[in-house]
Design an enzyme around this catalytic site. Structure first.
Site, short mmCIF file in Angstrom:
data_model
loop_
_atom_site.label_atom_id
_atom_site.label_comp_id
_atom_site.label_asym_id
_atom_site.label_seq_id
_atom_site.Cartn_x
_atom_site.Cartn_y
_atom_site.Cartn_z
N HIS A 129 0.83 -1.20 0.00
CA HIS A 129 0.00 0.00 0.00
C HIS A 129 0.86 1.25 0.00
O HIS A 129 1.91 1.29 0.63
CB HIS A 129 -0.96 0.01 1.21
CG HIS A 129 -0.31 -0.20 2.54
ND1 HIS A 129 0.18 -1.41 2.96
CD2 HIS A 129 -0.07 0.67 3.55
CE1 HIS A 129 0.68 -1.30 4.19
NE2 HIS A 129 0.55 -0.04 4.56
N HIS A 187 1.02 5.10 1.02
CA HIS A 187 0.45 6.16 1.85
C HIS A 187 0.57 7.48 1.09
O HIS A 187 1.64 7.80 0.56
CB HIS A 187 1.24 6.32 3.15
CG HIS A 187 1.19 5.14 4.07
ND1 HIS A 187 0.35 5.09 5.15
CD2 HIS A 187 1.88 3.98 4.06
CE1 HIS A 187 0.53 3.94 5.78
NE2 HIS A 187 1.46 3.24 5.14
#
Ligand SMILES: [Zn+2]
Length: 140
Positions: free
Chosen positions: A100, A102
């Site tokens: 992922h 950010h």
């Protein structure tokens, strides 16, 4: 079924505040934001690490992150700058093993920052930099 909180979010079995979704990636609000407006961009298909993604999905993830970063500046959340951060591996600070990106707003005095280790004080010689570059190049 593997035990992945992001896969559960994507499957709709856990609540999520979604920003965007298409066939490759989803963006949603981090439940523990560094600053208000902290978004996570994840591939829809489970991949523990960035290197597990195909190039097209990885490129799409960063393109979406770039768009979200740009939109943060016009969204009304406090945003004087944007950080893009991807922790790849436990030693790098990865806590959820579904890769992922950010994307979060920054502003003067927000208190966020990196802590540098002792290695940061080293200034390697050019020869060492060239050697390291060659090692990385050889494994590309
Ligand atoms: Zn997952």
């Amino acid at each position: 079924m593997h035990d992945c909180v992001f896969c559960a979010l994507l499957a709709g079995t856990l609540p999520v505040s979604r920003v965007y979704k298409d066939e490759y990636c989803t963006a949603f609000m981090d439940i523990q934001p560094v600053n208000p407006g902290h978004v996570l961009v994840v591939p829809n298909r489970h991949a523990a690490y960035l290197g597990d993604l195909d190039d097209a999905t990885a490129a799409h993830m960063f393109q979406l992150g770039r768009r979200i970063g740009a939109s943060l500046r016009h969204s009304g959340v406090r945003c004087e700058g944007v950080d893009f951060f991807l922790a790849d591996g436990e030693a790098a600070g990865q806590e959820i093993f579904h890769t992922h990106l950010h994307v979060f707003p920054r502003f003067e005095g927000d208190g966020f920052g990196f802590v540098y280790g002792p290695e940061y004080q080293n200034r390697p010689e050019r020869e060492e930099l060239d050697e390291t570059a060659a090692r990385i190049r050889a494994s590309l």
